[in-house]
Design an enzyme around this catalytic site. Structure first.
Site, mmCIF file in Angstrom:
data_model
loop_
_atom_site.group_PDB
_atom_site.id
_atom_site.type_symbol
_atom_site.label_atom_id
_atom_site.label_comp_id
_atom_site.label_asym_id
_atom_site.label_seq_id
_atom_site.Cartn_x
_atom_site.Cartn_y
_atom_site.Cartn_z
ATOM 1 N N GLU A 14 22.497 50.910 26.722
ATOM 2 C CA GLU A 14 22.499 52.287 27.569
ATOM 3 C C GLU A 14 21.276 52.970 27.198
ATOM 4 O OE1 GLU A 14 24.694 50.886 25.289
ATOM 5 O OE2 GLU A 14 26.334 51.853 25.009
ATOM 6 N N HIS B 36 19.904 49.869 22.152
ATOM 7 C CA HIS B 36 21.119 49.674 22.860
ATOM 8 C C HIS B 36 20.946 49.688 24.232
ATOM 9 C CE1 HIS B 36 24.186 50.837 19.501
ATOM 10 N NE2 HIS B 36 23.365 50.083 18.912
ATOM 11 N N CYS C 216 24.303 56.766 21.882
ATOM 12 C CA CYS C 216 24.133 56.544 23.271
ATOM 13 C C CYS C 216 25.010 57.448 24.043
ATOM 14 C CB CYS C 216 24.837 55.119 23.605
ATOM 15 S SG CYS C 216 23.648 53.676 23.389
ATOM 16 N N CYS D 221 28.344 53.687 21.694
ATOM 17 C CA CYS D 221 28.427 54.438 20.430
ATOM 18 C C CYS D 221 28.099 55.955 20.590
ATOM 19 C CB CYS D 221 27.206 53.506 19.525
ATOM 20 S SG CYS D 221 25.561 54.128 20.006
#
Length: 146
Positions: free
Chosen positions: A71, A69, A100, A97
């Site tokens: 992040e 992801h 993260c 999410c």
């Protein structure tokens, strides 16, 4: 001061949207910018790990399980630098999410500003529980010219 911060939030979020365009993912392009003391210290977008093919989805259009992801990419990138994410702000195009959010907490990030809310909000719930300031910034792509 609040108005100035809101303007900065919009600008950095606009940068995250621009950075998301670097993603090779087809289903969703996500960008992240990590800012500390009005200085960008890291950035990231969703994609495969370094050295892997730049294809995020399998033949059935499902996201491959090893795609990182935005992040996570921004946080791991700053970890490889001489910068510290302690007390920084993360600007991300889509809300984090759960996985993260754990990284955000451990990285010492104190603020998260996002645009689109992901359908699963357990990551936001965890950030709230950790006392991290969360702000959803309404950002229309037409406003920023992207």
């Amino acid at each position: 001061m609040i108005l100035k911060q809101k303007k900065l939030d919009k600008r950095y979020l606009e940068m995250a949207h621009v950075w998301a365009k670097n993603s090779y993912c087809e289903r969703r392009k996500v960008g992240a910018i990590l800012v500390k003391d009005k200085m960008i210290i890291s950035d990231g977008y969703n994609g495969t790990p370094s050295g892997f093919e730049n294809i995020c989805e399998d033949e059935n259009k499902n996201t491959k399980n090893y795609v990182l992801h935005a992040e996570a990419n921004a946080i791991t990138k700053v970890a490889k630098s001489n910068n510290s994410s302690e007390n920084s702000t993360l600007y991300v195009t889509t809300s984090p999410c759960m996985e993260c959010s754990k990284l955000i907490i451990q990285a010492g990030i104190k603020r998260v500003v996002y645009n689109e809310e992901y359908r699963i909000t357990d990551g936001l719930d965890l950030l709230k529980r950790a006392g991290i300031e969360i702000r959803r910034e309404e950002f229309r792509k037409e406003e920023g010219g992207i």
